[in-house]
Design an enzyme around this catalytic site. Structure first.
Site, PDB file in Angstrom:
ATOM      1  N   HIS A 122     -71.940   3.022 131.221  1.00 60.93           N
ATOM      2  CA  HIS A 122     -71.075   2.390 132.219  1.00 60.93           C
ATOM      3  C   HIS A 122     -70.023   3.392 132.696  1.00 60.93           C
ATOM      4  CE1 HIS A 122     -68.293  -0.392 134.116  1.00 60.93           C
ATOM      5  NE2 HIS A 122     -69.251  -1.296 134.083  1.00 60.93           N
ATOM      6  N   GLU A 124     -67.028   3.057 133.556  1.00 58.60           N
ATOM      7  CA  GLU A 124     -65.697   2.897 132.946  1.00 58.60           C
ATOM      8  C   GLU A 124     -65.609   3.650 131.618  1.00 58.60           C
ATOM      9  OE1 GLU A 124     -64.066  -1.158 132.546  1.00 58.60           O
ATOM     10  OE2 GLU A 124     -63.276  -0.492 130.615  1.00 58.60           O
ATOM     11  N   CYS A 190     -59.559  -6.812 129.255  1.00 58.46           N
ATOM     12  CA  CYS A 190     -58.927  -7.479 130.397  1.00 58.46           C
ATOM     13  C   CYS A 190     -59.454  -8.914 130.425  1.00 58.46           C
ATOM     14  CB  CYS A 190     -59.307  -6.727 131.665  1.00 58.46           C
ATOM     15  SG  CYS A 190     -59.399  -7.745 133.108  1.00 58.46           S
TER      16      CYS A 190
HETATM   17  S1  SF4 Z   1     -58.964  -6.518 136.499  1.00 55.69           S
HETATM   18 FE1  SF4 Z   1     -60.248  -6.345 134.657  1.00 55.69          FE
HETATM   19  S2  SF4 Z   1     -62.362  -6.721 135.373  1.00 55.69           S
HETATM   20 FE2  SF4 Z   1     -61.108  -6.231 137.162  1.00 55.69          FE
HETATM   21  S3  SF4 Z   1     -61.309  -4.032 137.434  1.00 55.69           S
HETATM   22 FE3  SF4 Z   1     -59.474  -4.341 136.176  1.00 55.69          FE
HETATM   23  S4  SF4 Z   1     -60.216  -4.188 134.105  1.00 55.69           S
HETATM   24 FE4  SF4 Z   1     -62.027  -4.474 135.380  1.00 55.69          FE
END
Ligand code: SF4
Length: 291
Positions: A122, A124, A190
């Site tokens: 991924h 990220e 998150c």
């Molecule tokens: S708010 Fe959460 S799901 Fe959305 S881009 Fe940021 S880390 Fe990713």
């Protein structure tokens, strides 16, 4: 009747990045991203019509161009390479992802062996890993099995991909406790993903719906996860990308009176509105035929 899931559509980080691309396109004829800025073909087409260019990697971006780093982030070396070539870089890494990058960099410098919980393919995770200066002092694990194979280190730091589940992070922390004299656990999860998943569960548990129209790109993993949850709740799901696909499936709506609407974190508000309007039109046509 249409009942919306409480949390649906763009999460904070994706909205921030997409708004920044739209704003940048007002002042620049072309704006680049590395990889798709979002897993939603309609939103990508809208941005491409305004001048968005999507590069496969940083070397494809011309010197002097403007590039926006998407919400997933990029390894530091990519950003440094771009700046060294005179590319105008606007970094829209989501602040939640940024926090994970900063923790990884700081704890690695403090001598911790960094264990990243997530998907090694991924972007990220590649970006977080790309902020650790000593790559040998970091590793990525996907699950409990891989956690049990982590070697003993005097100091270990556990950092998670933002979309991981809290329960899994806790289980992995339990496994790593016996593999280090000092374990630091950084909860960098998150809540946006979990909120959308909880919202679809509540939508079908708290309301009597005849089915749920799920709006989102077919390549969107987070929308796919919402479909899985809805199906595991035993509800009928129609997954559409836009209002045209909704119209093409108007037969699915026949006989349904209470409809739930859900959308993944990569679905823009304007698409949700268009699908809702189309469903209302289809319902109105049905009423006219009855009258
Ligand atoms: S708010 Fe959460 S799901 Fe959305 S881009 Fe940021 S880390 Fe990713």
């Amino acid at each position: 009747m249409i009942i919306m899931a409480e949390h649906a559509g763009f999460c904070f980080g994706v909205k921030r990045a997409v708004d920044a691309i739209s704003d940048a396109l007002k002042d620049n004829p072309e704006v680049w991203t590395i990889g798709l800025p979002i897993h939603n073909p309609q939103e990508v087409s809208r941005l491409e019509a305004m001048g968005l260019r999507v590069a496969g990697n940083d070397s494809e971006i011309p010197s002097g161009a403007k590039v926006l780093i998407r919400a997933h982030g990029e390894p530091l070396e990519v950003i440094e390479r771009l700046r060294a070539r005179g590319v105008d870089v606007e970094d829209m890494t989501c602040p939640f992802v940024r926090k994970a990058q900063e923790k990884a960099a700081m704890l690695s410098q403090e001598g911790y062996h960094v264990v990243l919980l997530g998907d090694k393919n991924h972007p990220e995770i590649k970006g977080i890993l790309g902020h650790v200066s000593d790559k040998d002092s970091a590793q990525v694990i996907a699950d409990e099995n891989e956690a049990s194979c982590v070697n003993f280190h005097a100091k270990t730091a556990l950092i998670s991909q933002t979309t991981q589940r809290e329960e899994r992070l806790e289980r992995i922390a339990g496994i790593l406790t016996g593999k280090s004299s000092e374990l630091r656990v950084c909860n960098t999860i998150c809540k946006a993903t979990a909120q959308r998943q909880e919202a679809v569960r509540e939508l079908v548990r708290n309301n009597h719906v005849d089915g749920v129209v799920l709006i989102g790109g077919k390549s969107s993993a987070n929308t796919g996860k919402l479909r899985d949850i809805l199906e595991s709740e035993g509800v009928n799901v129609l997954w559409v990308e836009d209002e045209k696909e909704t119209e093409a499936n108007s037969g699915w709506l026949s006989g349904k009176n209470a409809l739930g609407i859900a959308a993944g974190a990569s679905t823009p508000e304007w698409l949700i509105d268009r699908v809702k309007e189309r469903i209302s039109l289809i319902f109105a046509r049905r009423q006219d035929r009855k009258a």
